[in-house]
Enzyme design. Sequence first.
Site, PDB file in Angstrom:
ATOM      1  N   THR A   1       4.921 -11.143  12.855  1.00 24.88           N
ATOM      2  CA  THR A   1       4.202 -12.329  13.347  1.00 24.88           C
ATOM      3  C   THR A   1       4.775 -12.813  14.673  1.00 24.88           C
ATOM      4  OG1 THR A   1       3.622 -12.975  11.107  1.00 24.88           O
ATOM      5  CG2 THR A   1       3.591 -14.716  12.759  1.00 24.88           C
TER       6      THR A   1
ATOM      7  N   SER B   1       5.594  -5.857   9.097  1.00 25.59           N
ATOM      8  CA  SER B   1       6.818  -5.390   8.437  1.00 25.59           C
ATOM      9  C   SER B   1       6.578  -4.667   7.116  1.00 25.59           C
ATOM     10  CB  SER B   1       7.814  -6.535   8.246  1.00 25.59           C
ATOM     11  OG  SER B   1       7.396  -7.414   7.249  1.00 25.59           O
TER      12      SER B   1
ATOM     13  N   THR C   1       8.564 -11.139   8.927  1.00 26.44           N
ATOM     14  CA  THR C   1       9.401 -11.835   7.938  1.00 26.44           C
ATOM     15  C   THR C   1       9.196 -11.314   6.514  1.00 26.44           C
ATOM     16  OG1 THR C   1       7.755 -13.576   7.592  1.00 26.44           O
ATOM     17  CG2 THR C   1       9.409 -13.939   9.321  1.00 26.44           C
ATOM     18  N   ASP C   2       8.063 -10.632   6.271  1.00 22.94           N
ATOM     19  CA  ASP C   2       7.743 -10.267   4.886  1.00 22.94           C
ATOM     20  C   ASP C   2       8.749  -9.313   4.253  1.00 22.94           C
ATOM     21  OD1 ASP C   2       5.561 -11.922   4.890  1.00 22.94           O
ATOM     22  OD2 ASP C   2       4.091 -10.342   5.246  1.00 22.94           O
TER      23      ASP C   2
HETATM   24  N1  ASP Z   1       2.950 -10.057   7.996  1.00 22.84           N
HETATM   25  C1  ASP Z   1       4.039 -10.424   8.857  1.00 22.84           C
HETATM   26  C2  ASP Z   1       5.088  -9.340   8.806  1.00 22.84           C
HETATM   27  O1  ASP Z   1       5.953  -9.352   7.973  1.00 22.84           O
HETATM   28  C3  ASP Z   1       4.596 -11.722   8.447  1.00 22.84           C
HETATM   29  C4  ASP Z   1       5.623 -12.291   9.365  1.00 22.84           C
HETATM   30  O2  ASP Z   1       6.147 -11.667  10.268  1.00 22.84           O
HETATM   31  O3  ASP Z   1       5.955 -13.468   9.154  1.00 22.84           O
HETATM   32  O4  ASP Z   1       5.034  -8.454   9.607  1.00 22.84           O
END
Ligand code: ASP
Length: 343
Positions: free
Chosen positions: A37, A79, A113-114
């Site tokens: 993100t 991710s 973050t995932d």
């Molecule tokens: N879908 C995103 C990821 O993990 C979520 C994020 O980065 O917060 O790539």
Amino acid sequence: MQEIVIRRAIVSVLLLGGPAFAQSTKPIVHVIGTGGTIGSAGDYWGGDPTRVAIADLLRIPGIDSVATMESEQLFNVSSVSIGPARWLELSRRVSELFRTRADIAGVIVTHGTDTMEETSYFLDLTVSDERPVIVTGAMRPSNMAGADGPANLMNAARVAASSDARGRGAMVLMDDRLYSAHDVVKMNSTRVEAFQAPEHGPVAVTDADGLFFRAPSPGRKHAAFDIADVKELPRVDIVYAYAGADSVPIDAVVAAGARGIVVAGVGRGGATASQNAALKRAVAKGIVVVMATRTGAGRTGRGSDGIIGAGDLNAQKARVLLTLALASSADVAQAKRAFIEHQ
Ligand code: ASP
């Protein structure tokens, strides 16, 4: 292809006959962009994001006063697309940087973050250098009001440039808090303050006037696992325990060739009678089984009947540790030792 962009603050001094350059004495921080993100814009919430290059994300007012920033784009993906093969690639790239660049103070990895928990823990277990590896990201895309990426990157740069951050392994910086990769858990799907370290808390907080560590550095120089000769990581699956669960998912991962199974167990680490019977069959076949807890925090029991207790590692982190333990040895006793050592 890795694009390396170097932005150095250089003081130029004009001398007779042409320009001369005096190199900045600021610490150098190398940033590896992998997507997520933090590197998204466009119609993110409408499901049509565009990708932003790491070099553009680093155009943050004032960051050059913290460190001399340089960057490369290793991946630019969500991710969930970063799994065992990319863990190896990323870890090797970080190690290569440390091996070949004595001038770098620290490395930042920007990441979705995932699955940040898993990648940061993998780096923690495999990168041998006392210089910091800081994983950061954002809960809001880069074009959203109140985007948290720039603040997280700025704080990550302050940590990566700091000598106080050495010897602490890989860490995650999110929302003004620095967490050990072993402890950190994503506990909220949407909020900026999504990350916590249940039972442990952050190792440091960043404020406008500094970076405050809770305890002195343990001075760690070597990582637990050497992946230099590892070509491929073994298959390890996670199975969830829930009221009334039968053995189907466990039998399926065994049939798919799993060399290890982590159970996100109930309570201190439990499963239904049908699941327990399937786990026993798996253990008899030489598959290494680790019992974690699905509760979100706290420790499991030590394990019995050939099943290893995950301690305070959640299922996704226990999977990372078991994957590395099985990559070095298929021995259950060695895997058990790894879980005892990494508590
Ligand atoms: N879908 C995103 C990821 O993990 C979520 C994020 O980065 O917060 O790539």
